[in-house]
Enzyme design. Structure first.
Site, PDB file in Angstrom:
ATOM      1  N   ARG A 159       1.063  -1.188  -0.167  1.00 32.07           N
ATOM      2  CA  ARG A 159       0.077  -0.185   0.168  1.00 32.07           C
ATOM      3  C   ARG A 159       0.840   1.130  -0.066  1.00 32.07           C
ATOM      4  O   ARG A 159       0.491   2.298  -0.760  1.00 32.07           O
ATOM      5  CB  ARG A 159      -0.820  -0.156   1.243  1.00 32.07           C
ATOM      6  CG  ARG A 159      -1.856   1.312   1.563  1.00 32.07           C
ATOM      7  CD  ARG A 159      -2.573   0.954   2.616  1.00 32.07           C
ATOM      8  NE  ARG A 159      -3.302   2.067   3.019  1.00 32.07           N
ATOM      9  CZ  ARG A 159      -2.839   3.123   3.959  1.00 32.07           C
ATOM     10  NH1 ARG A 159      -1.646   3.125   4.403  1.00 32.07           N
ATOM     11  NH2 ARG A 159      -3.458   4.120   4.164  1.00 32.07           N
ATOM     12  N   VAL A 168       3.936   1.857  -0.960  1.00 34.06           N
ATOM     13  CA  VAL A 168       4.768   1.665  -2.402  1.00 34.06           C
ATOM     14  C   VAL A 168       3.816   2.154  -3.390  1.00 34.06           C
ATOM     15  O   VAL A 168       4.136   3.358  -4.032  1.00 34.06           O
ATOM     16  CB  VAL A 168       5.264   0.255  -2.623  1.00 34.06           C
ATOM     17  CG1 VAL A 168       5.569   0.396  -4.211  1.00 34.06           C
ATOM     18  CG2 VAL A 168       6.282  -0.249  -1.994  1.00 34.06           C
ATOM     19  N   THR A 201       9.835 -10.991   6.838  1.00 32.01           N
ATOM     20  CA  THR A 201      10.052 -12.247   7.167  1.00 32.01           C
ATOM     21  C   THR A 201       9.508 -12.075   8.815  1.00 32.01           C
ATOM     22  O   THR A 201      10.298 -11.366   9.399  1.00 32.01           O
ATOM     23  CB  THR A 201      11.204 -12.872   6.845  1.00 32.01           C
ATOM     24  OG1 THR A 201      11.255 -14.193   7.779  1.00 32.01           O
ATOM     25  CG2 THR A 201      12.458 -11.835   7.219  1.00 32.01           C
ATOM     26  N   ASP A 220      10.787 -14.310  10.492  1.00 33.48           N
ATOM     27  CA  ASP A 220      11.954 -14.624  11.415  1.00 33.48           C
ATOM     28  C   ASP A 220      13.115 -13.749  11.776  1.00 33.48           C
ATOM     29  O   ASP A 220      13.636 -13.708  12.457  1.00 33.48           O
ATOM     30  CB  ASP A 220      12.789 -15.697  10.316  1.00 33.48           C
ATOM     31  CG  ASP A 220      11.849 -16.784   9.835  1.00 33.48           C
ATOM     32  OD1 ASP A 220      11.042 -17.354  10.550  1.00 33.48           O
ATOM     33  OD2 ASP A 220      12.087 -17.278   8.613  1.00 33.48           O
ATOM     34  N   LYS A 243       7.606 -24.645  42.144  1.00 35.91           N
ATOM     35  CA  LYS A 243       7.326 -24.410  40.571  1.00 35.91           C
ATOM     36  C   LYS A 243       6.875 -25.701  40.216  1.00 35.91           C
ATOM     37  O   LYS A 243       7.415 -26.629  40.144  1.00 35.91           O
ATOM     38  CB  LYS A 243       8.151 -23.649  39.969  1.00 35.91           C
ATOM     39  CG  LYS A 243       7.910 -23.229  38.506  1.00 35.91           C
ATOM     40  CD  LYS A 243       8.741 -22.317  37.721  1.00 35.91           C
ATOM     41  CE  LYS A 243       8.610 -22.294  36.288  1.00 35.91           C
ATOM     42  NZ  LYS A 243       7.402 -21.008  36.035  1.00 35.91           N
ATOM     43  N   HIS A 269       4.834 -26.081  37.110  1.00 38.72           N
ATOM     44  CA  HIS A 269       4.565 -26.206  35.579  1.00 38.72           C
ATOM     45  C   HIS A 269       5.588 -25.135  34.782  1.00 38.72           C
ATOM     46  O   HIS A 269       6.015 -24.259  35.363  1.00 38.72           O
ATOM     47  CB  HIS A 269       3.050 -25.564  35.231  1.00 38.72           C
ATOM     48  CG  HIS A 269       2.959 -24.160  35.727  1.00 38.72           C
ATOM     49  ND1 HIS A 269       2.941 -23.591  37.114  1.00 38.72           N
ATOM     50  CD2 HIS A 269       2.956 -23.006  35.126  1.00 38.72           C
ATOM     51  CE1 HIS A 269       2.758 -22.307  37.104  1.00 38.72           C
ATOM     52  NE2 HIS A 269       2.683 -21.728  35.785  1.00 38.72           N
TER      53      HIS A 269
HETATM   54  P1  ATP Z   1      12.147 -16.277   3.341  1.00 35.84           P
HETATM   55  O1  ATP Z   1      13.048 -15.800   4.525  1.00 35.84           O
HETATM   56  O2  ATP Z   1      10.560 -16.521   3.753  1.00 35.84           O
HETATM   57  O3  ATP Z   1      12.359 -17.567   3.154  1.00 35.84           O
HETATM   58  P2  ATP Z   1      13.676 -15.347   0.965  1.00 35.84           P
HETATM   59  O4  ATP Z   1      13.110 -14.347   0.221  1.00 35.84           O
HETATM   60  O5  ATP Z   1      14.691 -15.727   1.724  1.00 35.84           O
HETATM   61  O6  ATP Z   1      12.233 -15.433   1.984  1.00 35.84           O
HETATM   62  P3  ATP Z   1      13.786 -17.601  -0.643  1.00 35.84           P
HETATM   63  O7  ATP Z   1      13.191 -18.873  -1.188  1.00 35.84           O
HETATM   64  O8  ATP Z   1      15.358 -17.868  -0.316  1.00 35.84           O
HETATM   65  O9  ATP Z   1      12.830 -16.917   0.125  1.00 35.84           O
HETATM   66  O10 ATP Z   1      13.939 -16.767  -2.095  1.00 35.84           O
HETATM   67  C1  ATP Z   1      12.664 -16.338  -2.636  1.00 35.84           C
HETATM   68  C2  ATP Z   1      12.992 -16.271  -4.144  1.00 35.84           C
HETATM   69  O11 ATP Z   1      13.932 -15.616  -4.504  1.00 35.84           O
HETATM   70  C3  ATP Z   1      13.371 -17.734  -4.836  1.00 35.84           C
HETATM   71  O12 ATP Z   1      12.310 -18.398  -5.091  1.00 35.84           O
HETATM   72  C4  ATP Z   1      13.902 -17.228  -6.272  1.00 35.84           C
HETATM   73  O13 ATP Z   1      13.049 -16.824  -6.976  1.00 35.84           O
HETATM   74  C5  ATP Z   1      14.619 -15.847  -5.666  1.00 35.84           C
HETATM   75  N1  ATP Z   1      16.168 -16.118  -5.362  1.00 35.84           N
HETATM   76  C6  ATP Z   1      16.743 -16.650  -4.389  1.00 35.84           C
HETATM   77  N2  ATP Z   1      17.845 -16.887  -4.354  1.00 35.84           N
HETATM   78  C7  ATP Z   1      18.287 -16.463  -5.541  1.00 35.84           C
HETATM   79  C8  ATP Z   1      19.607 -16.226  -6.169  1.00 35.84           C
HETATM   80  N3  ATP Z   1      20.594 -16.601  -5.543  1.00 35.84           N
HETATM   81  N4  ATP Z   1      19.494 -15.657  -7.276  1.00 35.84           N
HETATM   82  C9  ATP Z   1      18.287 -15.262  -8.108  1.00 35.84           C
HETATM   83  N5  ATP Z   1      17.070 -15.474  -7.503  1.00 35.84           N
HETATM   84  C10 ATP Z   1      17.073 -16.088  -6.278  1.00 35.84           C
END
Ligand code: ATP
Length: 324
Positions: A25, A27, A129, A131, A218, A220
């Site tokens: 949104r 962007v 993410t 994470d 404690k 639990h």
């Molecule tokens: P998450 O943290 O959720 O896993 P992420 O972006 O790290 O997110 P990835 O599956 O590693 O998730 O990457 C997402 C997409 O980015 C991949 O499916 C691919 O299309 C592209 N990608 C990943 N690594 C590369 C790379 N080395 N070169 C080009 N494209 C890449």
């Protein structure tokens, strides 16, 4: 000669995270406010390869600020990892007159953004993410929402754990990184937090701790375990055998990925999205926009990918000394 309007695209890639919609949104609206055109790319880099792209306007992003997931869908795209795939994506951008792209995702998505930038299509990455494992950024879109979801779930488990004098072992997401586990463990008063980043001895840090704190009255216990470290069901059986405390395991799983984003995630995503458009307006790509020490800053993608980030050790030690 008539000045061509700048056109940018936006996509989400990798795992979804609450707050991605808020970033989309920001962007779209920032770009439109600057007189740019915006297109949405569906299913991550797949959409660039297949041409699954549509025009976006002010109303395309109405009523999404509070919604989890991503209206653009997200995916992992094998083909984009190849040079041919990147060139197909470049070709699509050139055909549609796309001058730049905002890529919302994780490290892998940033690598893809770098590859496309090097082919002449400026791309700006935004960290999305749950994470929180993107090294160059103190904060990633989705983390706060996932944390609050996990905390709420563990609070519920604590109620039943307390009623039955049980130990509850809870697996928290993190893709090998301990940020979500650590913060959840702190917020929930977990007796033990097992994350990859620290040396951990189950007999000392769980079994003995339960036996020792049991003597103080404690009865639990909550044990937090980061995703992928061990089988939590086996761990619960082991704890029960060694301590005599009835133990159960719960894997929170994808529950942590959904839900309405918290105010923090909406605000962060909005700031990051706005900044990304500022860069693309100037034709600047191959950057990631991140949060460092409470400021929005941007880095070269390669430089960003080489940064390292650990968990907050001090916080871990505080948890160990307080949660007894
Ligand atoms: P998450 O943290 O959720 O896993 P992420 O972006 O790290 O997110 P990835 O599956 O590693 O998730 O990457 C997402 C997409 O980015 C991949 O499916 C691919 O299309 C592209 N990608 C990943 N690594 C590369 C790379 N080395 N070169 C080009 N494209 C890449």
């Amino acid at each position: 000669m008539e000045n061509k309007k700048k056109k940018i695209g936006v996509l989400t890639s990798g795992g979804d995270a609450p707050g991605m919609n808020a970033a989309i949104r920001a962007v779209v609206r920032s770009a439109l406010a600057r007189g740019m055109e915006v297109v949405g790319v569906r299913h991550g880099y797949n959409g660039l390869i297949d041409g699954d792209i549509f025009d976006m306007n002010l109303r395309s992003v109405s009523e999404i600020l509070h919604r989890g997931g991503t209206i653009l869908y997200t995916a992992r795209c094998k083909e984009f990892r190849t040079r041919e795939g990147v060139l197909k994506a470049k070709d699509t951008c050139q055909k549609l007159g796309i001058d730049g792209l905002v890529v919302i995702g994780g490290d892998g998505s940033f690598r893809g953004a770098r590859d496309l930038s090097l082919e002449g299509i400026p791309c700006v990455g935004l960290p999305g993410t749950i994470d929180n494992d993107i090294s160059c950024s103190d904060y990633c879109i989705g983390f706060d929402t996932a944390l609050n979801t996990a905390v709420e779930a563990v609070d519920r488990l604590r109620d039943t754990s307390q009623s039955h004098d049980r130990c509850n072992v809870v697996e928290i997401m993190g893709n090998g990184a301990g940020h979500l586990s650590l913060d959840c463990g702190i917020a929930c008063g977990a007796s033990a937090i097992w994350v990859n980043e620290v040396d951990f001895d189950v007999d000392v840090s769980i079994v003995q701790r339960i036996l020792d704190t049991g003597k103080t009255g404690k009865h639990h216990f909550i044990v937090i375990v980061g995703e992928g470290i061990t089988d939590v069901h086996s761990l619960a059986r082991y704890i029960e055998e060694r301590t005599g405390v009835e133990s159960r395991a719960t894997v929170l799983g994808h529950i942590q990925r959904g839900g309405s984003p918290t105010a923090k995630d909406r605000i962060m995503a909005t700031q990051l999205g706005y900044h990304a458009v500022e860069l693309l307006e100037q034709g600047i790509g191959n950057r990631v926009v991140v949060i460092r020490e409470n400021h929005v800053v941007d880095f070269d993608i390669l430089e960003a990918l080489q940064m390292k980030k650990g968990i907050d050790r001090k916080l871990y030690e505080i948890a160990r000394s307080i949660n007894i």
